[in-house]
Scaffold this active site. Structure first.
Site, PDB file in Angstrom:
ATOM      1  N   CYS A 419      16.940 -46.871  30.475  1.00  0.00           N
ATOM      2  CA  CYS A 419      18.153 -46.811  29.629  1.00  0.00           C
ATOM      3  C   CYS A 419      19.125 -47.968  29.853  1.00  0.00           C
ATOM      4  O   CYS A 419      19.621 -48.527  28.880  1.00  0.00           O
ATOM      5  CB  CYS A 419      18.881 -45.481  29.773  1.00  0.00           C
ATOM      6  SG  CYS A 419      18.056 -44.233  30.713  1.00  0.00           S
ATOM      7  N   ARG A 448       9.989 -44.787  41.326  1.00  0.00           N
ATOM      8  CA  ARG A 448      10.755 -43.800  42.083  1.00  0.00           C
ATOM      9  C   ARG A 448      10.089 -43.667  43.441  1.00  0.00           C
ATOM     10  O   ARG A 448       8.866 -43.725  43.539  1.00  0.00           O
ATOM     11  CB  ARG A 448      10.726 -42.423  41.402  1.00  0.00           C
ATOM     12  CG  ARG A 448      11.042 -42.456  39.926  1.00  0.00           C
ATOM     13  CD  ARG A 448      12.463 -42.005  39.612  1.00  0.00           C
ATOM     14  NE  ARG A 448      12.793 -42.310  38.216  1.00  0.00           N
ATOM     15  CZ  ARG A 448      12.718 -41.434  37.227  1.00  0.00           C
ATOM     16  NH1 ARG A 448      12.366 -40.193  37.475  1.00  0.00           N
ATOM     17  NH2 ARG A 448      13.013 -41.787  35.990  1.00  0.00           N
ATOM     18  N   GLN A 466       6.903 -44.858  31.143  1.00  0.00           N
ATOM     19  CA  GLN A 466       7.377 -43.852  30.197  1.00  0.00           C
ATOM     20  C   GLN A 466       7.169 -44.341  28.782  1.00  0.00           C
ATOM     21  O   GLN A 466       7.338 -45.523  28.510  1.00  0.00           O
ATOM     22  CB  GLN A 466       8.884 -43.621  30.407  1.00  0.00           C
ATOM     23  CG  GLN A 466       9.217 -43.042  31.764  1.00  0.00           C
ATOM     24  CD  GLN A 466      10.717 -42.918  31.955  1.00  0.00           C
ATOM     25  OE1 GLN A 466      11.446 -43.881  31.731  1.00  0.00           O
ATOM     26  NE2 GLN A 466      11.183 -41.755  32.349  1.00  0.00           N
ATOM     27  N   ASP A 468       9.055 -44.491  26.379  1.00  0.00           N
ATOM     28  CA  ASP A 468      10.492 -44.276  26.312  1.00  0.00           C
ATOM     29  C   ASP A 468      11.089 -44.826  25.019  1.00  0.00           C
ATOM     30  O   ASP A 468      10.535 -45.747  24.414  1.00  0.00           O
ATOM     31  CB  ASP A 468      11.142 -45.000  27.503  1.00  0.00           C
ATOM     32  CG  ASP A 468      12.393 -44.292  27.985  1.00  0.00           C
ATOM     33  OD1 ASP A 468      12.798 -43.310  27.341  1.00  0.00           O
ATOM     34  OD2 ASP A 468      12.953 -44.717  28.999  1.00  0.00           O
ATOM     35  N   HIS A 470      15.337 -45.201  23.226  1.00  0.00           N
ATOM     36  CA  HIS A 470      16.740 -44.813  23.191  1.00  0.00           C
ATOM     37  C   HIS A 470      17.267 -45.015  21.787  1.00  0.00           C
ATOM     38  O   HIS A 470      17.074 -46.074  21.201  1.00  0.00           O
ATOM     39  CB  HIS A 470      17.528 -45.599  24.238  1.00  0.00           C
ATOM     40  CG  HIS A 470      17.105 -45.225  25.621  1.00  0.00           C
ATOM     41  ND1 HIS A 470      16.154 -45.927  26.308  1.00  0.00           N
ATOM     42  CD2 HIS A 470      17.437 -44.164  26.405  1.00  0.00           C
ATOM     43  CE1 HIS A 470      15.944 -45.337  27.474  1.00  0.00           C
ATOM     44  NE2 HIS A 470      16.699 -44.263  27.559  1.00  0.00           N
ATOM     45  N   LYS A 553      19.717 -30.869  26.189  1.00  0.00           N
ATOM     46  CA  LYS A 553      18.376 -31.444  26.099  1.00  0.00           C
ATOM     47  C   LYS A 553      17.370 -30.427  25.599  1.00  0.00           C
ATOM     48  O   LYS A 553      17.619 -29.219  25.640  1.00  0.00           O
ATOM     49  CB  LYS A 553      17.944 -31.999  27.443  1.00  0.00           C
ATOM     50  CG  LYS A 553      17.757 -30.966  28.528  1.00  0.00           C
ATOM     51  CD  LYS A 553      17.096 -31.610  29.744  1.00  0.00           C
ATOM     52  CE  LYS A 553      16.836 -30.560  30.813  1.00  0.00           C
ATOM     53  NZ  LYS A 553      16.160 -31.098  31.966  1.00  0.00           N
ATOM     54  N   HIS A 599      17.926 -40.023  24.603  1.00  0.00           N
ATOM     55  CA  HIS A 599      16.759 -40.450  25.388  1.00  0.00           C
ATOM     56  C   HIS A 599      15.608 -39.557  24.933  1.00  0.00           C
ATOM     57  O   HIS A 599      15.783 -38.349  24.845  1.00  0.00           O
ATOM     58  CB  HIS A 599      16.897 -40.171  26.888  1.00  0.00           C
ATOM     59  CG  HIS A 599      18.176 -40.579  27.530  1.00  0.00           C
ATOM     60  ND1 HIS A 599      18.246 -41.608  28.434  1.00  0.00           N
ATOM     61  CD2 HIS A 599      19.432 -40.073  27.444  1.00  0.00           C
ATOM     62  CE1 HIS A 599      19.499 -41.713  28.882  1.00  0.00           C
ATOM     63  NE2 HIS A 599      20.227 -40.800  28.307  1.00  0.00           N
TER      64      HIS A 599
HETATM   65 ZN   LIG Z   1      16.843 -42.941  29.102  1.00  0.00          ZN
END
Ligand SMILES: [Zn+2]
Ligand SMILES: [Zn+2]
Length: 728
Positions: A419, A448, A466, A468, A470, A553, A599
């Site tokens: 992000c 991580r 991910q 991912d 946004h 979420k 997200h």
């Molecule tokens: Zn994010």
């Protein structure tokens, strides 16, 4: 005492009454069925033994076998019984700690004898005796002092440590029997079933190594796992599921099919995708990329690291340090300055000027004398406003001064999330309401630092990618954008045959301070999320307190073909990061406004998702995802030339085909291809060559037929697209 029951009826009970008394006053049936209770005296639910006297007015729920919580109580009680059995068989055993876990319980023990599966039956036989004796679990308490003295006398250093760590001014012990002193007992907070006879079905499952407090520098222990149920049928079903899960274990299948590997020389939790696994991932990514383009997403690429200042802005640094790899520093002085910043940031006013800060300044004096002199005022040319003041009141200015120093000489973090980078892309251009929503998508790799004991296969890793994206939108657009994220997630799950899922909506708890204070944003966004979910027609549950701290979420919880639930796709609204990063757009009114960020990641991470798919399909991917789609197996070398023609025709049609022209017989060739879960085997011999045909065999052994080569190619080509095999 006034006891409020779940149906809101109120029972008046005498002082000192227990949950068992309440159950008995309701009826003999409930009294027999009761396992434990959950009481709420006004500050949250606490689990209680049935026999425990209630402390006063409360809401009370009596637990029976039907409640999930009762199973946890049963399993923890079974841990006591197992511990007693082990101590009886090996009296030198030193017990450490025995909590319930998902699906069962464990007990950590310190015992020289290495337990082996052969020992489990012996343990179970001893446990069965204790269960048959139907002994009550009896709690007694001692003052902290007396309790500690007793535990010290008994001489088990682990229990001494547990007792020292226990909170409160009393220590509680549980006797597996009617009175202390005559039966086995354990230091424990509870809760337990009323009698050992309630443990109807149990099993000791396995033993593994564990370290005290999960710390590899500490004592090595044995962790003995088991499970328990209220009836034998449930246990049998559970054991069958475990067997099935073992067969499907993606670590085992991934190895057998050559999909991925983990190499100690590369590092634990770092997945190496081998060519066959990489194809699966590539196909998933390509398919999703196509869908993203159709849905108005724009691909972006960002690097794997970012400056610490980026993560100071997002809040990832220093607050999630434990879950991250340590920072990479440009210089020693960058390290010292960052540590100084953390020392000052984390000190509370009560700490005064932190000692650690002083030590770091000393270190800076040696490593980077100039900067030290400028910061401390030893260099008189620097105005006082640019100097560090050794006072907690100067916290904010001290932090700002250090931050300024760090530009151009900072540290970097391996990206824990994508992000921040995406927000900086958004911020790099001015935006008008007309450009929104902006949807930035990236298969972004993040890192991580999972503890080494937690790292496992593809599902618990230290680096992962991910799927991912946004989305930046106006508050009015939030509902439509959430809805479209839901549609996309449903699509990608369903195309893979993952059709059994439910949706969990996480809402905020207005009484919990962890959630950002912005009632209007919560009201708007929760309404938007609810409407989006309602319009989707999916079955959904709402969970208060399960929102992210910055917004509501939606999680997809997917059931695989053996009934296990996995949390996959997630969609989250975020009202916090746009503020932290000062994101804006020019509205219809010509004024600046704050966008809302979403997200979302339908798969979650490629590693975890492919790991789950391997287990779901037991390695037998649908044709469009299979690393090798067809093996051409020729019967003898006489048909070699034709076999090569068949191979070429399949490849020309865009299929992933391989030729098995080894000298083996056709039976073993078919067997090997099926073991590798190849969807189709095309057997060719002289007959087929003469007829320009193949003998087509499917992976399951259900279909075997001769067909012209063109027909076979056409059949596979039709099947070679996402979703087409599901109905087969
Ligand atoms: Zn994010
Ligand atoms: Zn216990």
């Amino acid at each position: 005492m006034k006891i409020t029951l779940p149906d809101n009826s109120v029972k008046e009970m005498p002082a000192g009454a227990s949950a068992a008394d309440v159950a008995a006053s309701i009826g003999p049936g409930l009294a027999r069925a009761a396992i434990g209770a959950i009481a709420d005296y006004g500050h949250g639910p606490v689990t209680l033994d049935l026999a425990a006297p209630l402390a006063g007015d409360c809401h009370l729920r009596i637990l029976t076998e039907k409640n999930e919580e009762a199973l946890t109580i049963l399993r923890h009680s079974t841990a006591h019984v197992m511990a007693e059995a082990i101590c009886k068989l090996w009296p030198q055993t030193r017990l450490v700690y025995g909590p319930p876990v998902e699906d069962g319980y464990y007990y950590d023990i310190d015992l020289e004898h290495r337990l082996r599966p052969e020992d489990f039956e012996k343990i179970e036989a001893e446990m069965a005796k204790i269960v048959a004796e139907d002994r009550p679990f009896t709690r007694y308490e001692m003052s902290r002092e007396d309790g500690l003295a007793k535990v010290r006398r008994e001489g088990n250093p682990y229990k001494v440590e547990n007792a020292e760590r226990a909170k409160g001014d009393k220590l509680s012990f549980y006797v597996t029997g009617p009175e202390p002193g005559k039966y086995w007992e354990d230091l424990c907070m509870g809760t337990h079933v009323p009698r050992t006879g309630r443990i109807a079905a149990f099993k000791v499952l396995n033993v593994s190594g564990a370290f005290l407090h999960g710390d590899a520098s500490k004592q090595q222990l044995q962790r003995v796992y088991g499970t328990a149920f209220f009836n034998r049928k449930q246990l049998a079903e559970h054991l069958a599921r475990l067997e099935e899960a073992k067969k499907r274990d993606h670590r085992k299948i991934g190895q057998e099919l050559g999909l991925f590997t983990v190499d100690p020389l590369v590092g634990a939790g770092l997945i190496l995708w081998k060519p066959k696994g990489a194809i699966v991932r590539l196909l998933l990514e390509e398919h999703l990329r196509g869908k993203l383009r159709e849905n108005g997403y724009q691909p972006v690429y960002t690097p794997h690291i970012g400056r610490l200042d980026l993560y100071r802005t997002s809040g990832h640094f220093p607050y999630y340090r434990d879950a991250q790899f340590p920072p990479l520093y440009e210089s020693d002085s960058a390290r010292i300055l960052n540590e100084l910043w953390v020392a000052i940031a984390e000190a509370t006013p009560a700490d005064g000027w932190p000692r650690a800060a002083e030590t770091l300044l000393e270190e800076l004096k040696i490593e980077d004398h100039n900067t030290w002199a400028q910061l401390t005022g030893a260099d008189e040319g620097v105005p006082p406003a640019k100097r560090i003041q050794r006072s907690p009141e100067a916290r904010e200015s001290n932090l700002a001064i250090i931050r300024e120093r760090l530009s151009g000489n900072d540290g970097y973090l391996l990206k824990p999330m994508n992000c921040p980078h995406h927000m900086r892309i958004y911020a790099s251009d001015p935006h008008s309401y007309r450009d929104l929503p902006v949807r930035l998508a990236e298969f972004g790799t993040v890192y991580r630092y999972e503890q080494s004991g937690e790292v496992s296969g593809m599902t618990r890793v230290r680096g992962f990618t991910q799927d991912d994206a946004h989305l930046f939108c106006t508050p009015e657009q939030l509902q439509d954008e959430m809805a479209s994220c839901l549609r996309l997630t449903r699509y990608v799950l369903e195309v893979l045959g993952l059709k059994d899922y439910r949706v969990r909506v996480g809402l905020h708890d207005p009484n919990d301070p962890k959630f950002i204070k912005n009632p209007q944003a919560w009201a708007e966004s929760e309404a938007a999320v609810r409407t989006a979910v309602a319009h989707s027609g999916m079955s959904a549950t709402e969970e208060v307190g399960e929102a992210a701290f910055y917004g509501p979420k939606i999680d997809f919880v997917v059931k695989d073909c053996i009934g296990r639930e996995w949390q996959l796709g997630t969609v989250q609204a975020d009202y916090n990061n746009p503020v932290r990063f000062g994101l804006e757009y020019v509205g219809r009114d010509n004024r600046l406004h704050r966008p809302v960020m979403i997200h979302r990641a339908p798969f979650g991470s490629m590693e975890r998702f492919v790991g789950i798919l391997i287990e779901h399909f037991e390695g037998a991917f649908p044709l469009w995802l299979a690393p090798v789609q067809v093996v051409v197996a020729n019967i003898s070398e006489k048909s070699d030339t034709y076999a090569r023609e068949v191979l070429a025709a399949l490849k020309a049609a865009g299929l992933r085909a391989e030729l098995d022209d080894s000298a083996e017989k056709i039976g073993p060739k078919k067997h090997r291809a099926r073991q590798m879960k190849v969807p189709w085997i095309a057997v060719v011999g002289e007959q087929e060559a003469a007829a320009r045909a193949v003998n087509a065999n499917d992976r399951e052994g259900k279909r075997q037929e001769n067909m012209p080569l063109e027909k076979f190619v056409a059949l596979l080509t039709t099947e070679n697209r996402p979703g087409s095999e599901q109905g087969r």
